[in-house]
Design a protein around this motif. Sequence first.
Motif, PDB file in Angstrom:
ATOM      1  N   GLU A 202       3.689  -4.305 -13.279  1.00  0.00           N
ATOM      2  CA  GLU A 202       3.179  -3.530 -14.411  1.00  0.00           C
ATOM      3  C   GLU A 202       1.954  -2.716 -14.006  1.00  0.00           C
ATOM      4  N   ASN A 203       1.063  -3.305 -13.226  1.00  0.00           N
ATOM      5  CA  ASN A 203      -0.122  -2.564 -12.783  1.00  0.00           C
ATOM      6  C   ASN A 203       0.262  -1.388 -11.906  1.00  0.00           C
ATOM      7  N   ARG A 204       1.220  -1.585 -11.022  1.00  0.00           N
ATOM      8  CA  ARG A 204       1.671  -0.483 -10.165  1.00  0.00           C
ATOM      9  C   ARG A 204       2.314   0.628 -10.988  1.00  0.00           C
ATOM     10  N   LEU A 205       3.104   0.269 -11.981  1.00  0.00           N
ATOM     11  CA  LEU A 205       3.715   1.285 -12.835  1.00  0.00           C
ATOM     12  C   LEU A 205       2.664   2.050 -13.624  1.00  0.00           C
ATOM     13  N   ASP A 206       1.652   1.352 -14.116  1.00  0.00           N
ATOM     14  CA  ASP A 206       0.573   2.036 -14.825  1.00  0.00           C
ATOM     15  C   ASP A 206      -0.125   3.024 -13.913  1.00  0.00           C
ATOM     16  N   ASN A 207      -0.356   2.630 -12.664  1.00  0.00           N
ATOM     17  CA  ASN A 207      -0.987   3.547 -11.705  1.00  0.00           C
ATOM     18  C   ASN A 207      -0.091   4.754 -11.433  1.00  0.00           C
ATOM     19  N   LEU A 208       1.213   4.542 -11.301  1.00  0.00           N
ATOM     20  CA  LEU A 208       2.133   5.653 -11.071  1.00  0.00           C
ATOM     21  C   LEU A 208       2.166   6.607 -12.261  1.00  0.00           C
ATOM     22  N   TYR A 209       2.186   6.076 -13.468  1.00  0.00           N
ATOM     23  CA  TYR A 209       2.173   6.928 -14.658  1.00  0.00           C
ATOM     24  C   TYR A 209       0.895   7.739 -14.734  1.00  0.00           C
TER      25      TYR A 209
END
Length: 65
Positions: free
Chosen positions: A51-58
Motif C-alpha cells: 500500500e505504501n509503494r502504491l501511494d508513492n507511485l500515485y
Amino acid sequence: MTSNEWAGMGVAIATLISSFYFLVRYLVRSVMRELLPNGGNSMRDQISRIENRLDNLYTMMAGKD
C-alpha cells in the motif's frame, strides 16, 4: 443400554466436542498470527508495504513530488 455404555457415550461425545474446540482455536490463532503486524514477516506487514509503494507511485504519477 447400561450405565457403562452411557458413560462411554458421554466420554466419546465430550472428546469429540473438545477436539473440535481445540481445532477451531488453533486455526483462529494461526489466521490471527498472519493478520497482525509483527515486524515484517506477517501478511499484514507485507500488505502495508505494498500500500505504501502504491501511494508513492500515485503521488509520482500525479506529479506531486
